[in-house]
Motif scaffolding. Sequence first.
Motif, PDB file in Angstrom:
ATOM      1  N   MET A   1       9.987   2.468  -4.943  1.00  0.00           N
ATOM      2  CA  MET A   1      11.021   2.147  -3.988  1.00  0.00           C
ATOM      3  C   MET A   1      10.953   0.649  -3.732  1.00  0.00           C
ATOM      4  SD  MET A   1      10.383   5.248  -1.341  1.00  0.00           S
ATOM      5  CE  MET A   1      12.039   5.771  -1.036  1.00  0.00           C
ATOM      6  N   SER A   2      12.085   0.069  -3.524  1.00  0.00           N
ATOM      7  CA  SER A   2      12.105  -1.366  -3.333  1.00  0.00           C
ATOM      8  C   SER A   2      13.247  -1.757  -2.415  1.00  0.00           C
ATOM      9  CB  SER A   2      12.264  -2.059  -4.682  1.00  0.00           C
ATOM     10  OG  SER A   2      12.394  -3.437  -4.513  1.00  0.00           O
ATOM     11  N   GLY A   3      13.043  -2.851  -1.727  1.00  0.00           N
ATOM     12  CA  GLY A   3      14.087  -3.380  -0.872  1.00  0.00           C
ATOM     13  C   GLY A   3      15.126  -4.158  -1.642  1.00  0.00           C
ATOM     14  N   GLY A   4      14.987  -4.257  -2.943  1.00  0.00           N
ATOM     15  CA  GLY A   4      15.968  -4.957  -3.755  1.00  0.00           C
ATOM     16  C   GLY A   4      15.559  -6.366  -4.115  1.00  0.00           C
ATOM     17  N   ASP A   5      14.754  -7.001  -3.276  1.00  0.00           N
ATOM     18  CA  ASP A   5      14.346  -8.372  -3.571  1.00  0.00           C
ATOM     19  C   ASP A   5      12.939  -8.429  -4.160  1.00  0.00           C
ATOM     20  OD1 ASP A   5      12.717  -7.846  -1.418  1.00  0.00           O
ATOM     21  OD2 ASP A   5      13.509  -9.436  -0.152  1.00  0.00           O
ATOM     22  N   CYS A   9       7.716  -3.556  -2.024  1.00  0.00           N
ATOM     23  CA  CYS A   9       7.685  -2.445  -2.973  1.00  0.00           C
ATOM     24  C   CYS A   9       6.470  -1.555  -2.774  1.00  0.00           C
ATOM     25  CB  CYS A   9       7.663  -2.968  -4.404  1.00  0.00           C
ATOM     26  SG  CYS A   9       9.112  -3.948  -4.801  1.00  0.00           S
ATOM     27  N   VAL A  10       6.702  -0.264  -2.892  1.00  0.00           N
ATOM     28  CA  VAL A  10       5.626   0.711  -2.868  1.00  0.00           C
ATOM     29  C   VAL A  10       5.775   1.623  -4.077  1.00  0.00           C
ATOM     30  CG1 VAL A  10       5.360   0.699  -0.362  1.00  0.00           C
ATOM     31  CG2 VAL A  10       6.902   2.341  -1.413  1.00  0.00           C
ATOM     32  N   GLU A  11       4.661   2.218  -4.467  1.00  0.00           N
ATOM     33  CA  GLU A  11       4.669   3.211  -5.531  1.00  0.00           C
ATOM     34  C   GLU A  11       4.285   4.548  -4.915  1.00  0.00           C
ATOM     35  OE1 GLU A  11       3.390   0.499  -9.336  1.00  0.00           O
ATOM     36  OE2 GLU A  11       1.798   1.483  -8.209  1.00  0.00           O
ATOM     37  N   ILE A  12       4.970   5.588  -5.349  1.00  0.00           N
ATOM     38  CA  ILE A  12       4.719   6.932  -4.853  1.00  0.00           C
ATOM     39  C   ILE A  12       4.380   7.814  -6.039  1.00  0.00           C
ATOM     40  CG2 ILE A  12       5.696   8.901  -3.624  1.00  0.00           C
ATOM     41  CD1 ILE A  12       7.683   6.808  -2.394  1.00  0.00           C
ATOM     42  N   VAL A  22       0.784   6.994  -1.783  1.00  0.00           N
ATOM     43  CA  VAL A  22       1.626   5.803  -1.629  1.00  0.00           C
ATOM     44  C   VAL A  22       0.725   4.578  -1.625  1.00  0.00           C
ATOM     45  CG1 VAL A  22       3.305   4.645  -0.138  1.00  0.00           C
ATOM     46  CG2 VAL A  22       3.234   7.142  -0.216  1.00  0.00           C
ATOM     47  N   ARG A  23       1.135   3.549  -2.373  1.00  0.00           N
ATOM     48  CA  ARG A  23       0.381   2.288  -2.359  1.00  0.00           C
ATOM     49  C   ARG A  23       1.333   1.122  -2.533  1.00  0.00           C
ATOM     50  NH1 ARG A  23      -2.650   2.132  -8.246  1.00  0.00           N
ATOM     51  NH2 ARG A  23      -0.751   1.954  -9.486  1.00  0.00           N
ATOM     52  N   ASP A  24       0.862  -0.040  -2.179  1.00  0.00           N
ATOM     53  CA  ASP A  24       1.597  -1.295  -2.377  1.00  0.00           C
ATOM     54  C   ASP A  24       1.594  -1.597  -3.867  1.00  0.00           C
ATOM     55  OD1 ASP A  24       2.395  -3.969  -2.634  1.00  0.00           O
ATOM     56  OD2 ASP A  24       1.304  -4.607  -0.862  1.00  0.00           O
ATOM     57  N   GLY A  27      -0.520  -4.613  -4.669  1.00  0.00           N
ATOM     58  CA  GLY A  27      -1.932  -4.556  -4.317  1.00  0.00           C
ATOM     59  C   GLY A  27      -2.559  -3.287  -4.867  1.00  0.00           C
ATOM     60  N   ARG A  28      -2.474  -3.112  -6.145  1.00  0.00           N
ATOM     61  CA  ARG A  28      -2.885  -1.857  -6.768  1.00  0.00           C
ATOM     62  C   ARG A  28      -4.350  -1.507  -6.556  1.00  0.00           C
ATOM     63  NH1 ARG A  28       0.673  -1.776 -12.309  1.00  0.00           N
ATOM     64  NH2 ARG A  28       2.661  -1.687 -11.216  1.00  0.00           N
ATOM     65  N   SER A  29      -5.189  -2.472  -6.282  1.00  0.00           N
ATOM     66  CA  SER A  29      -6.604  -2.166  -6.036  1.00  0.00           C
ATOM     67  C   SER A  29      -6.872  -1.915  -4.552  1.00  0.00           C
ATOM     68  CB  SER A  29      -7.496  -3.299  -6.546  1.00  0.00           C
ATOM     69  OG  SER A  29      -7.219  -4.490  -5.820  1.00  0.00           O
ATOM     70  N   GLY A  30      -5.825  -2.025  -3.731  1.00  0.00           N
ATOM     71  CA  GLY A  30      -5.966  -1.828  -2.295  1.00  0.00           C
ATOM     72  C   GLY A  30      -5.936  -0.364  -1.910  1.00  0.00           C
ATOM     73  N   PRO A  31      -5.810  -0.097  -0.619  1.00  0.00           N
ATOM     74  CA  PRO A  31      -5.856   1.278  -0.122  1.00  0.00           C
ATOM     75  C   PRO A  31      -4.662   2.110  -0.574  1.00  0.00           C
ATOM     76  CG  PRO A  31      -5.246  -0.236   1.624  1.00  0.00           C
ATOM     77  CD  PRO A  31      -5.599  -1.075   0.428  1.00  0.00           C
ATOM     78  N   VAL A  32      -4.867   3.415  -0.583  1.00  0.00           N
ATOM     79  CA  VAL A  32      -3.838   4.391  -0.921  1.00  0.00           C
ATOM     80  C   VAL A  32      -3.695   5.335   0.263  1.00  0.00           C
ATOM     81  CG1 VAL A  32      -3.207   6.278  -2.467  1.00  0.00           C
ATOM     82  CG2 VAL A  32      -4.347   4.258  -3.378  1.00  0.00           C
ATOM     83  N   LEU A  33      -2.473   5.583   0.658  1.00  0.00           N
ATOM     84  CA  LEU A  33      -2.189   6.525   1.729  1.00  0.00           C
ATOM     85  C   LEU A  33      -1.799   7.843   1.078  1.00  0.00           C
ATOM     86  CD1 LEU A  33      -1.747   7.017   4.765  1.00  0.00           C
ATOM     87  CD2 LEU A  33       0.575   6.158   4.460  1.00  0.00           C
ATOM     88  N   VAL A  34      -2.507   8.920   1.397  1.00  0.00           N
ATOM     89  CA  VAL A  34      -2.231  10.230   0.801  1.00  0.00           C
ATOM     90  C   VAL A  34      -1.686  11.159   1.882  1.00  0.00           C
ATOM     91  CG1 VAL A  34      -3.187  12.217  -0.416  1.00  0.00           C
ATOM     92  CG2 VAL A  34      -4.007   9.925  -0.953  1.00  0.00           C
TER      93      VAL A  34
END
Length: 53
Positions: A1-5, A9-12, A22-24, A27-34
């Motif tokens: 998902m992206s705001g267009g610019d 952006c997040v990946e689901i 869900v993650r940034d 920042g792929r090595s950062g935290p993940v929200l499950v």
Amino acid sequence: MSGGDGSNCVEIAALSGGRRAVRDSEGRSGPVLVFASGEWDPFVDGVKTGEFD
């Protein structure tokens, strides 16, 4: 998902048992929200209605 610019952006990812991760995307090595299987749809509904604005 992206705001267009490309700046918000997040990946689901669909996980087993109906969970979602869900993650940034920048920042792929950062935290993940499950989200548990019963949490995802209410979360999406809350986003759509502005609950988290």
